[in-house]
Structures are given as C-alpha cells and as structure tokens.
Scaffold this motif. Structure first.
Motif, PDB file in Angstrom:
ATOM      1  N   ARG A 173      -8.267  -4.182   2.186  1.00  0.00           N
ATOM      2  CA  ARG A 173      -7.295  -3.502   1.331  1.00  0.00           C
ATOM      3  C   ARG A 173      -7.944  -3.052   0.030  1.00  0.00           C
ATOM      4  O   ARG A 173      -7.698  -1.943  -0.462  1.00  0.00           O
ATOM      5  CB  ARG A 173      -6.127  -4.442   1.029  1.00  0.00           C
ATOM      6  CG  ARG A 173      -4.990  -3.780   0.275  1.00  0.00           C
ATOM      7  CD  ARG A 173      -4.016  -4.827  -0.252  1.00  0.00           C
ATOM      8  NE  ARG A 173      -4.599  -5.615  -1.310  1.00  0.00           N
ATOM      9  CZ  ARG A 173      -4.708  -5.204  -2.578  1.00  0.00           C
ATOM     10  NH1 ARG A 173      -4.264  -4.004  -2.935  1.00  0.00           N
ATOM     11  NH2 ARG A 173      -5.254  -5.978  -3.480  1.00  0.00           N
ATOM     12  N   THR A 193       0.956   3.254  -2.460  1.00  0.00           N
ATOM     13  CA  THR A 193       2.391   3.083  -2.255  1.00  0.00           C
ATOM     14  C   THR A 193       2.676   2.848  -0.783  1.00  0.00           C
ATOM     15  O   THR A 193       2.118   3.525   0.082  1.00  0.00           O
ATOM     16  CB  THR A 193       3.158   4.311  -2.750  1.00  0.00           C
ATOM     17  OG1 THR A 193       2.913   4.482  -4.144  1.00  0.00           O
ATOM     18  CG2 THR A 193       4.647   4.147  -2.524  1.00  0.00           C
ATOM     19  N   THR A 194       3.541   1.893  -0.510  1.00  0.00           N
ATOM     20  CA  THR A 194       3.975   1.602   0.851  1.00  0.00           C
ATOM     21  C   THR A 194       5.462   1.910   0.955  1.00  0.00           C
ATOM     22  O   THR A 194       6.246   1.510   0.090  1.00  0.00           O
ATOM     23  CB  THR A 194       3.719   0.120   1.196  1.00  0.00           C
ATOM     24  OG1 THR A 194       2.316  -0.134   1.117  1.00  0.00           O
ATOM     25  CG2 THR A 194       4.202  -0.201   2.603  1.00  0.00           C
ATOM     26  N   ARG A 195       5.822   2.609   2.006  1.00  0.00           N
ATOM     27  CA  ARG A 195       7.229   2.959   2.230  1.00  0.00           C
ATOM     28  C   ARG A 195       7.685   2.394   3.562  1.00  0.00           C
ATOM     29  O   ARG A 195       6.933   2.391   4.536  1.00  0.00           O
ATOM     30  CB  ARG A 195       7.420   4.484   2.193  1.00  0.00           C
ATOM     31  CG  ARG A 195       7.115   5.102   0.831  1.00  0.00           C
ATOM     32  CD  ARG A 195       7.290   6.609   0.834  1.00  0.00           C
ATOM     33  NE  ARG A 195       7.129   7.176  -0.504  1.00  0.00           N
ATOM     34  CZ  ARG A 195       5.969   7.471  -1.068  1.00  0.00           C
ATOM     35  NH1 ARG A 195       4.844   7.261  -0.381  1.00  0.00           N
ATOM     36  NH2 ARG A 195       5.906   7.965  -2.289  1.00  0.00           N
ATOM     37  N   VAL A 232       6.991   0.935   8.836  1.00  0.00           N
ATOM     38  CA  VAL A 232       6.168   0.844   7.627  1.00  0.00           C
ATOM     39  C   VAL A 232       5.123   1.945   7.621  1.00  0.00           C
ATOM     40  O   VAL A 232       4.437   2.177   8.620  1.00  0.00           O
ATOM     41  CB  VAL A 232       5.474  -0.530   7.544  1.00  0.00           C
ATOM     42  CG1 VAL A 232       4.604  -0.614   6.292  1.00  0.00           C
ATOM     43  CG2 VAL A 232       6.504  -1.659   7.553  1.00  0.00           C
ATOM     44  N   THR A 233       5.000   2.604   6.471  1.00  0.00           N
ATOM     45  CA  THR A 233       3.942   3.577   6.238  1.00  0.00           C
ATOM     46  C   THR A 233       3.198   3.163   4.972  1.00  0.00           C
ATOM     47  O   THR A 233       3.795   3.085   3.894  1.00  0.00           O
ATOM     48  CB  THR A 233       4.507   4.995   6.048  1.00  0.00           C
ATOM     49  OG1 THR A 233       5.274   5.345   7.202  1.00  0.00           O
ATOM     50  CG2 THR A 233       3.387   6.002   5.853  1.00  0.00           C
ATOM     51  N   GLY A 234       1.907   2.882   5.109  1.00  0.00           N
ATOM     52  CA  GLY A 234       1.132   2.452   3.959  1.00  0.00           C
ATOM     53  C   GLY A 234       0.519   1.091   4.182  1.00  0.00           C
ATOM     54  O   GLY A 234       0.760   0.435   5.204  1.00  0.00           O
ATOM     55  N   PRO A 235      -0.298   0.624   3.237  1.00  0.00           N
ATOM     56  CA  PRO A 235      -1.011  -0.646   3.403  1.00  0.00           C
ATOM     57  C   PRO A 235      -0.102  -1.842   3.176  1.00  0.00           C
ATOM     58  O   PRO A 235       0.950  -1.733   2.540  1.00  0.00           O
ATOM     59  CB  PRO A 235      -2.085  -0.577   2.310  1.00  0.00           C
ATOM     60  CG  PRO A 235      -1.460   0.263   1.245  1.00  0.00           C
ATOM     61  CD  PRO A 235      -0.643   1.296   1.966  1.00  0.00           C
ATOM     62  N   THR A 280      10.428   1.442  -1.345  1.00  0.00           N
ATOM     63  CA  THR A 280       9.121   1.875  -1.812  1.00  0.00           C
ATOM     64  C   THR A 280       8.522   0.707  -2.591  1.00  0.00           C
ATOM     65  O   THR A 280       9.122   0.225  -3.546  1.00  0.00           O
ATOM     66  CB  THR A 280       9.228   3.110  -2.714  1.00  0.00           C
ATOM     67  OG1 THR A 280       9.875   4.166  -1.994  1.00  0.00           O
ATOM     68  CG2 THR A 280       7.846   3.581  -3.154  1.00  0.00           C
ATOM     69  N   ASP A 312       4.955  -0.991  -4.346  1.00  0.00           N
ATOM     70  CA  ASP A 312       3.562  -0.909  -4.779  1.00  0.00           C
ATOM     71  C   ASP A 312       3.307  -1.999  -5.804  1.00  0.00           C
ATOM     72  O   ASP A 312       4.178  -2.845  -6.049  1.00  0.00           O
ATOM     73  CB  ASP A 312       3.225   0.486  -5.332  1.00  0.00           C
ATOM     74  CG  ASP A 312       4.113   0.907  -6.484  1.00  0.00           C
ATOM     75  OD1 ASP A 312       4.466   0.028  -7.308  1.00  0.00           O
ATOM     76  OD2 ASP A 312       4.465   2.101  -6.569  1.00  0.00           O
TER      77      ASP A 312
END
Length: 357
Positions: free
Chosen positions: A105, A118-120, A179-182, A211, A213
């Motif tokens: 990460r 940012t993770t959504r 989930v989209t993002g780390p 959202t 982060d």
C-alpha cells in the motif's frame, strides 16, 4: 551447596541469556533460581535449569510473547511446547503477510501522483446500519484513552468492517461491499458514527455510498450526507487477538435462545466485584460437554463443566447488539475471551474479557 549449583553468571554463559535477563525472568516467575542467598541476594541455579534457560533464550530470540515462554517452560510434555511453537509461527506468518500488504500500500501511495488515496464503496443501507448497531455498545468512554472513543472503519477488498472496543469488550461487524480503491483503516469520532447512524435511520431503503481516505469518511444516501474527520490516533491492533481467538476451535460451544437467556440472567445469582471504585455484577456461565449452557453461582462445583465469569451488563449489551433470537456462545477457558456470534453471520461477533473468579 554453592559448589553443587551454577552462579547466575555461569548460567548466563551457558544459556546465552544476559544476567539482567535472568533477573527479569526470575521476577516474572518464568525461571526461578533454585536457591537465593538470604544475605547477599545472589541467585544460584541447578544444572537441570540450563536446558530451560536455553529454551527461554531461543523463544525470546524469535519474539515469543512472555506468556508463551512461561507456558513452554512450565510444560511437562514436548507436544505442548510444539503446539506453542506452531501457534507462534502462525502469528509470525500472519504478521509478515500484514507487513507485505502494508508495504504494498505504501509503495502504491509513493508511486501515485495523488497525495491522498481515496477508496469508494457501496452497500445496502440496512447492512451498514446493522453494522453500526452491532458495535456501538463497545465504544470506549475513558477520557484518558481518547483513541477508544472512536469507531474504526476498516475497508478491505470486498468488505467494510466496523470495530469498537473499550479494552474490556470488543465488537466487530462486517458487511460485503463493492469496493473501488486500496484497503484503508481510519478511526472516526463516535459522534460522527452516531450522525451516520441517524442518517441511515431516516434515509429510504437502497444503497449507501462511502468515501474513505486518510482524512476521514463521507457517507451519502441520495442527496443527504455526513462527513467526519479521521482521528489521528494509533488504534489498538485488534486483528491479532481476533486471529488467535475467533479463528480457533473453542473448547465448548453453546447455542442459546436469547429471550430465555435474558430471563435466566434476570433471576440468576451474581458475584459482586469492584474495580477502581466501581462496583459491578459478574455472571458465571457454565457449559457442559454437550453444549448445554447454565448460569451458576461462584461456589457451585464445576465438575467437568467449563466455566467463565463475565460482566453481567456487558453480556446483556452484547445480546442486545447482536439482535438475533438465537446466538452462539463460545467458551475456551476461564482466562480466554467469551465470543458471542450470530449463527448466520460470520462477519459479526463480539468478545467479552473474562473476570477471574
């Protein structure tokens, strides 16, 4: 007598432990000298203790916790020590896997042009509301431990997990999500968590968007939203406890009818305890080898039953938060946390620290 024994310096040279380490393990009751000179306080050891000292030195070199070292030295059977070594090796492997994921990460963060990753995610509104309800009771309120007055939002590849603890109990509730993002973990203040829950309670059914982060969390349902900052604290590493306790096969498991158990708790005997000037009632749970649960008094003989003492109000809170007619209680000894599970939900459970009877 001294000629028949080893001095502390001789044992240090024979084992690889320092003299100061041997003094520490004496105070910790791990490796107690065979004889201590009453006049000088000098410690003397038997030749048989060389093997135990070498075992201690080896276990500490590989990072075995003190409790594990103590158990290994006290064990009479090699098979017990082998079991302790296997469990510690699994912890080390899990820790290495966690470190690799975190380093990955960090590398992604360094390689990204964005300052904040940012993770959504989206999931049903009812699922997120149920997760908040399942953990809210365990949020800490100690002003000297502000990091516990938060709810941890832990987003994985396909789940969001909420965590709350006050050190004496720990609640975990997870729900599948798109989930989209780390992966990201941020603790948010309890007042933000409460505002999110209020929003979820008044919003229409459907999906909710999050959202997440390093700066905080935004929860949106339609045009309504709640935004809150992340708390800049080191949240307790609950994952190791969960790996060691929740993933283990318990000694006894009991499926209970929650209304019936609550009624039993209302009339069952309790043990009174006091800590830091606060009085509370302890409930003693007993499970036999067939999985039958009973609430007993402190002085009732245990026989072959497995018993554990827990804070009565904490147990009632956990039963209410689980919001199920039936629950599974897992007991694994008087010094191991009690696990309260939903029978139909592997992602949601709570742990209650035991109280020594």
């Amino acid at each position: 007598m001294e000629r028949e024994l080893l001095s502390i310096g001789e044992l240090a040279r024979a084992s690889g432990l320092t003299v100061s380490a041997l003094r520490f393990y004496d105070r910790a009751r791990v490796l107690v000298p065979a004889w201590v000179d009453a006049h000088t306080g000098y410690r003397w050891y038997t030749v048989d203790q060389v093997r135990a000292a070498r075992l201690v030195a080896g276990l500490r070199r590989v990072g075995m916790p003190l409790a594990g070292v103590t158990a290994a030295v006290a064990a009479a059977e090699p098979a017990v020590v082998h079991g302790l070594l296997d469990a510690h090796l699994r912890r080390l492997e899990d820790g290495l896997a966690d470190a690799r994921r975190e380093l990955s990460r960090i590398r992604t963060l360094l390689d990204s042009e964005e300052t904040v990753m940012t993770t959504r995610l989206t999931l049903p509104r009812t699922a997120l509301a149920a997760a908040f309800d399942a953990v809210r009771f365990a949020v800490g309120a100690d002003p000297e431990l502000p990091q516990l007055a938060t709810v941890l939002v832990d987003v994985g590849p396909d789940t969001v997990t909420l965590v709350a603890t006050d050190r004496f109990r720990l609640a975990v509730a997870g729900a599948p999500a798109a989930v989209t993002g780390p992966p990201v973990r941020v603790p948010v203040p309890v007042d933000v968590a409460d505002r999110v829950r209020e929003l979820l309670g008044t919003a229409p059914s459907g999906d909710v968007s999050l959202t997440v982060d390093a700066d905080g969390v935004t929860v949106a349902v339609g045009d309504a939203r709640v935004t809150g900052p992340a708390v800049d604290v080191d949240y307790p590493d609950h994952r190791r406890l969960l790996r060691d306790r929740v993933a283990a096969t318990p000694a006894r498991r009991a499926t209970v009818d929650v209304p019936a158990l609550r009624a039993t708790l209302g009339g069952a005997p309790t043990v009174r305890r006091e800590h830091d000037g606060i009085r509370y009632e302890v409930t003693v749970l007993s499970v036999d080898d067939r999985g039958a649960l009973d609430v007993v008094g402190e002085d009732v003989p245990a026989g072959d039953d497995l018993r554990i003492g827990v804070n009565r109000e904490f147990l009632l809170d956990a039963l209410d938060a689980a919001d199920r007619g039936q629950l599974v209680l897992e007991l694994d000894g008087p010094i191991t946390p009690l696990v309260v599970r939903r029978p139909d939900d592997e992602l949601t459970y709570s742990l209650l620290m035991p109280i020594r009877l």
